[in-house]
Motif scaffolding. Structure first.
Motif, PDB file in Angstrom:
ATOM      1  N   GLY A  85       0.622  -0.920  -0.396  1.00  0.00           N
ATOM      2  CA  GLY A  85       0.228   0.360   0.208  1.00  0.00           C
ATOM      3  C   GLY A  85       0.666   1.551   0.093  1.00  0.00           C
ATOM      4  O   GLY A  85       0.337   2.266  -0.716  1.00  0.00           O
ATOM      5  N   ALA A  86       1.851   1.246   1.244  1.00  0.00           N
ATOM      6  CA  ALA A  86       2.613   2.357   1.049  1.00  0.00           C
ATOM      7  C   ALA A  86       3.139   3.439  -1.038  1.00  0.00           C
ATOM      8  O   ALA A  86       3.487   3.806  -0.897  1.00  0.00           O
ATOM      9  CB  ALA A  86       4.037   2.242   1.681  1.00  0.00           C
ATOM     10  N   LEU A  87       3.543   2.169  -1.257  1.00  0.00           N
ATOM     11  CA  LEU A  87       4.460   2.006  -2.450  1.00  0.00           C
ATOM     12  C   LEU A  87       3.442   1.983  -3.050  1.00  0.00           C
ATOM     13  O   LEU A  87       4.022   3.638  -4.451  1.00  0.00           O
ATOM     14  CB  LEU A  87       4.928   1.304  -2.843  1.00  0.00           C
ATOM     15  CG  LEU A  87       5.481   0.740  -4.388  1.00  0.00           C
ATOM     16  CD1 LEU A  87       7.080   1.633  -4.576  1.00  0.00           C
ATOM     17  CD2 LEU A  87       5.984  -0.421  -5.165  1.00  0.00           C
ATOM     18  N   ILE A  88       2.338   1.700  -3.360  1.00  0.00           N
ATOM     19  CA  ILE A  88       1.563   2.435  -4.412  1.00  0.00           C
ATOM     20  C   ILE A  88       1.078   3.663  -4.666  1.00  0.00           C
ATOM     21  O   ILE A  88       0.751   4.226  -4.653  1.00  0.00           O
ATOM     22  CB  ILE A  88       0.117   1.525  -4.328  1.00  0.00           C
ATOM     23  CG1 ILE A  88       0.499  -0.092  -4.387  1.00  0.00           C
ATOM     24  CG2 ILE A  88      -1.251   1.705  -5.606  1.00  0.00           C
ATOM     25  CD1 ILE A  88      -0.252  -1.563  -4.451  1.00  0.00           C
ATOM     26  N   LEU A  89       0.691   4.058  -3.303  1.00  0.00           N
ATOM     27  CA  LEU A  89       0.082   5.471  -2.167  1.00  0.00           C
ATOM     28  C   LEU A  89       1.681   6.185  -3.036  1.00  0.00           C
ATOM     29  O   LEU A  89       0.998   7.204  -3.103  1.00  0.00           O
ATOM     30  CB  LEU A  89      -0.163   5.386  -0.967  1.00  0.00           C
ATOM     31  CG  LEU A  89      -0.364   7.006  -0.590  1.00  0.00           C
ATOM     32  CD1 LEU A  89      -1.404   7.360  -0.928  1.00  0.00           C
ATOM     33  CD2 LEU A  89      -0.328   7.103   1.403  1.00  0.00           C
ATOM     34  N   ALA A  90       2.741   6.055  -2.984  1.00  0.00           N
ATOM     35  CA  ALA A  90       3.793   6.872  -2.986  1.00  0.00           C
ATOM     36  C   ALA A  90       3.515   6.993  -5.149  1.00  0.00           C
ATOM     37  O   ALA A  90       3.968   8.404  -5.104  1.00  0.00           O
ATOM     38  CB  ALA A  90       5.875   6.860  -3.193  1.00  0.00           C
ATOM     39  N   VAL A  91       3.906   6.443  -5.624  1.00  0.00           N
ATOM     40  CA  VAL A  91       3.308   6.291  -7.084  1.00  0.00           C
ATOM     41  C   VAL A  91       2.590   6.866  -7.123  1.00  0.00           C
ATOM     42  O   VAL A  91       2.394   7.984  -8.103  1.00  0.00           O
ATOM     43  CB  VAL A  91       3.571   4.850  -7.168  1.00  0.00           C
ATOM     44  CG1 VAL A  91       2.603   5.079  -9.632  1.00  0.00           C
ATOM     45  CG2 VAL A  91       4.437   4.182  -7.594  1.00  0.00           C
ATOM     46  N   VAL A  92       1.095   6.948  -6.405  1.00  0.00           N
ATOM     47  CA  VAL A  92       0.214   7.907  -6.707  1.00  0.00           C
ATOM     48  C   VAL A  92       0.189   8.828  -6.755  1.00  0.00           C
ATOM     49  O   VAL A  92      -0.542   9.811  -7.519  1.00  0.00           O
ATOM     50  CB  VAL A  92      -1.440   7.036  -6.428  1.00  0.00           C
ATOM     51  CG1 VAL A  92      -2.322   7.589  -6.811  1.00  0.00           C
ATOM     52  CG2 VAL A  92      -2.480   5.687  -6.790  1.00  0.00           C
ATOM     53  N   ILE A  93       0.933   9.352  -6.031  1.00  0.00           N
ATOM     54  CA  ILE A  93       0.638  10.669  -5.301  1.00  0.00           C
ATOM     55  C   ILE A  93       1.583  11.566  -6.279  1.00  0.00           C
ATOM     56  O   ILE A  93       1.121  12.810  -7.164  1.00  0.00           O
ATOM     57  CB  ILE A  93       1.742  10.683  -3.770  1.00  0.00           C
ATOM     58  CG1 ILE A  93      -0.008  10.736  -2.684  1.00  0.00           C
ATOM     59  CG2 ILE A  93       1.613  12.271  -3.628  1.00  0.00           C
ATOM     60  CD1 ILE A  93       0.955  10.729  -1.527  1.00  0.00           C
ATOM     61  N   LEU A  94       2.811  11.012  -6.363  1.00  0.00           N
ATOM     62  CA  LEU A  94       3.442  11.229  -8.020  1.00  0.00           C
ATOM     63  C   LEU A  94       3.017  11.729  -8.992  1.00  0.00           C
ATOM     64  O   LEU A  94       3.056  12.254  -9.917  1.00  0.00           O
ATOM     65  CB  LEU A  94       4.814  10.231  -7.818  1.00  0.00           C
ATOM     66  CG  LEU A  94       6.039  11.143  -7.168  1.00  0.00           C
ATOM     67  CD1 LEU A  94       7.181   9.412  -7.013  1.00  0.00           C
ATOM     68  CD2 LEU A  94       6.336  11.925  -7.383  1.00  0.00           C
ATOM     69  N   HIS A  95       2.045   9.963  -9.634  1.00  0.00           N
ATOM     70  CA  HIS A  95       1.540  10.724 -10.516  1.00  0.00           C
ATOM     71  C   HIS A  95       0.811  11.772 -10.639  1.00  0.00           C
ATOM     72  O   HIS A  95       0.763  12.524 -11.833  1.00  0.00           O
ATOM     73  CB  HIS A  95       0.682   8.443 -10.588  1.00  0.00           C
ATOM     74  CG  HIS A  95       0.020   8.471 -12.035  1.00  0.00           C
ATOM     75  ND1 HIS A  95      -0.278   7.620 -12.977  1.00  0.00           N
ATOM     76  CD2 HIS A  95       0.716   8.848 -13.397  1.00  0.00           C
ATOM     77  CE1 HIS A  95      -0.756   8.060 -13.866  1.00  0.00           C
ATOM     78  NE2 HIS A  95      -0.058   8.280 -14.048  1.00  0.00           N
ATOM     79  N   ASN A  96      -0.170  11.135  -9.707  1.00  0.00           N
ATOM     80  CA  ASN A  96      -1.343  12.531  -9.778  1.00  0.00           C
ATOM     81  C   ASN A  96      -0.929  14.014  -9.973  1.00  0.00           C
ATOM     82  O   ASN A  96      -0.924  14.744 -11.049  1.00  0.00           O
ATOM     83  CB  ASN A  96      -2.250  12.417  -8.733  1.00  0.00           C
ATOM     84  CG  ASN A  96      -3.293  13.814  -8.451  1.00  0.00           C
ATOM     85  OD1 ASN A  96      -2.877  14.473  -6.905  1.00  0.00           O
ATOM     86  ND2 ASN A  96      -4.163  13.964  -9.102  1.00  0.00           N
ATOM     87  N   ALA A  97       0.033  14.163  -8.891  1.00  0.00           N
ATOM     88  CA  ALA A  97       1.112  15.743  -8.895  1.00  0.00           C
ATOM     89  C   ALA A  97       1.690  15.743 -10.641  1.00  0.00           C
ATOM     90  O   ALA A  97       1.640  17.033 -10.885  1.00  0.00           O
ATOM     91  CB  ALA A  97       2.141  15.341  -7.790  1.00  0.00           C
ATOM     92  N   LEU A  98       2.532  15.096 -10.702  1.00  0.00           N
ATOM     93  CA  LEU A  98       3.441  15.164 -12.467  1.00  0.00           C
ATOM     94  C   LEU A  98       2.431  15.538 -13.231  1.00  0.00           C
ATOM     95  O   LEU A  98       2.135  16.583 -13.484  1.00  0.00           O
ATOM     96  CB  LEU A  98       4.521  14.150 -12.381  1.00  0.00           C
ATOM     97  CG  LEU A  98       5.602  14.275 -11.823  1.00  0.00           C
ATOM     98  CD1 LEU A  98       6.011  12.215 -12.279  1.00  0.00           C
ATOM     99  CD2 LEU A  98       6.267  15.443 -11.609  1.00  0.00           C
ATOM    100  N   GLY A  99       1.226  14.791 -13.718  1.00  0.00           N
ATOM    101  CA  GLY A  99      -0.151  14.860 -14.226  1.00  0.00           C
ATOM    102  C   GLY A  99      -0.070  16.646 -13.897  1.00  0.00           C
ATOM    103  O   GLY A  99      -0.727  17.114 -15.066  1.00  0.00           O
ATOM    104  N   TYR A 100      -0.742  16.630 -12.651  1.00  0.00           N
ATOM    105  CA  TYR A 100      -1.480  18.340 -13.133  1.00  0.00           C
ATOM    106  C   TYR A 100      -0.078  19.602 -13.683  1.00  0.00           C
ATOM    107  O   TYR A 100      -0.086  20.416 -14.107  1.00  0.00           O
ATOM    108  CB  TYR A 100      -1.479  18.694 -11.156  1.00  0.00           C
ATOM    109  CG  TYR A 100      -2.637  18.302 -10.506  1.00  0.00           C
ATOM    110  CD1 TYR A 100      -3.745  18.350 -11.373  1.00  0.00           C
ATOM    111  CD2 TYR A 100      -1.947  17.860  -9.085  1.00  0.00           C
ATOM    112  CE1 TYR A 100      -4.760  17.709 -10.574  1.00  0.00           C
ATOM    113  CE2 TYR A 100      -3.430  17.301  -8.858  1.00  0.00           C
ATOM    114  CZ  TYR A 100      -4.778  17.140  -9.292  1.00  0.00           C
ATOM    115  OH  TYR A 100      -5.865  16.269  -8.324  1.00  0.00           O
ATOM    116  N   LEU A 101       0.895  19.049 -12.424  1.00  0.00           N
ATOM    117  CA  LEU A 101       1.906  19.778 -13.022  1.00  0.00           C
ATOM    118  C   LEU A 101       2.976  19.712 -15.329  1.00  0.00           C
ATOM    119  O   LEU A 101       2.575  21.226 -15.463  1.00  0.00           O
ATOM    120  CB  LEU A 101       3.741  19.065 -12.458  1.00  0.00           C
ATOM    121  CG  LEU A 101       4.812  20.583 -13.356  1.00  0.00           C
ATOM    122  CD1 LEU A 101       4.476  21.512 -12.423  1.00  0.00           C
ATOM    123  CD2 LEU A 101       6.009  19.517 -12.099  1.00  0.00           C
TER     124      LEU A 101
END
Length: 317
Positions: free
Chosen positions: A222-238
């Motif tokens: 879960g922690a690994l998936i959450l980290a990837v999701v947060i990066l994916h989402n943030a970089l998508g905005y950026l």
């Protein structure tokens, strides 16, 4: 009816809270919610039917009025998010089942939540609606095609079967919603006021079902998936915002495109994972966590943008 509408608005505004709350309950009492997995595709179909009922000709006029902005938004949606997903999977060396899930949510079209977040952020809401509509209509072709291209190295992908699934759970309900609106417009106007509440309940139920059915996998990764999701989402905005500024879109349009790119139709990702990767329940987890996270990050970003005045930003259009 006014009290009910106020209740509906309250539920919408506190959407992220309900997702987090029921996700937590599902982790504690998975057996109480795992049965909902059998109804995921039906729940997504109801959400898409409601989306179809809310669509009007004006939504598609936005494409003609701002073809450049819509084109940038849709292209960024289907280029930026799948590419980021693939890069993150390689960078973190994710296991096959998780990698496929991350790429799957990256290949999905924009979600309807982006329209509300764009409005909150004082962005171009009409552009957001147009981008969501176009990307959703293109999803039956582009989602399975891009997904096959990027994910087939990990697991066997049946793109044709996925195409049919997206037609069934996305395009057909939207068309039925449009037809219902055109046949009985006055009655539909009353039901539309209820649809946001139904959509919130359905999305919370979808996320809860996946969390309940994947408790062991979440505890392990879960922690690994959450980290990837947060990066994916943030970089998508950026990257969505940068792409808009690169092509010199106005500030309000850039906010709309950034939010449209960063927020996915993660419910579709969950449904497709449940249908096509039932043997690997963890494949649906990235989409479920994405649904949870982008409903936290989206309002936070909207609050930040809404607090800024255009005059504070030099050379803005």
């Amino acid at each position: 009816m006014t009290a009910f509408l106020r209740f509906t608005q309250f539920i919408q505004k506190t959407f992220a809270l309900w997702v987090v709350l029921f996700a937590g309950i599902a982790m504690l009492l998975p057996d109480a919610f795992v049965w909902l997995k059998a109804y995921i595709t039906w729940m997504l179909g109801i959400i898409m039917f409601g989306m179809g009922m809310t669509m009007t000709v004006n939504d598609f006029k936005g494409v003609l009025q701002s073809p450049k902005a819509v084109g940038i938004g849709v292209l960024a949606q289907f280029i930026v998010m799948p590419s980021l997903a693939y890069i993150l999977c390689k960078l973190f060396q994710l296991p096959a089942e998780i990698a496929v899930g991350v790429i799957l949510v990256g290949c999905c079209p924009g979600g309807t939540a982006s329209n509300v977040i764009t409005y909150m952020a004082k962005g171009n809401t009409a552009l957001s609606v147009a981008c969501t509509s176009v990307s959703t209509l293109l999803a039956p072709i582009l989602t399975p095609a891009i997904f096959y291209l990027l994910a087939s190295q990990w697991l066997k992908i049946d793109a044709a079967s996925m195409f049919i699934s997206i037609l069934q759970v996305v395009l057909v309900p939207i068309i039925l919603g449009l037809m219902t609106r055109s046949v009985s417009k006055q009655k539909v106007e009353q039901y539309i006021q209820v649809m946001p509440l139904i959509s919130v309940v359905a999305i919370v139920a979808i996320v809860t079902a996946i969390i309940a059915g994947s408790k062991a996998a979440i505890l392990q990764s879960g922690a690994l998936i959450l980290a990837v999701v947060i990066l994916h989402n943030a970089l998508g905005y950026l990257f969505g915002f940068w792409a808009s500024r690169l092509f010199q879109l106005p500030y309000a349009d850039s906010k709309a495109v950034a939010i449209e790119v960063g927020m996915q139709n993660s419910g579709l990702g969950v449904a497709l994972a449940a249908l096509h990767f039932a043997a690997s329940p963890v494949t649906a987890v990235p989409s479920a966590i994405f649904s949870l996270w982008h409903n936290i990050s989206g309002p936070a970003l909207a609050t930040y943008w809404a607090s800024r005045n255009a005059k504070d930003i030099p050379n803005e259009k």
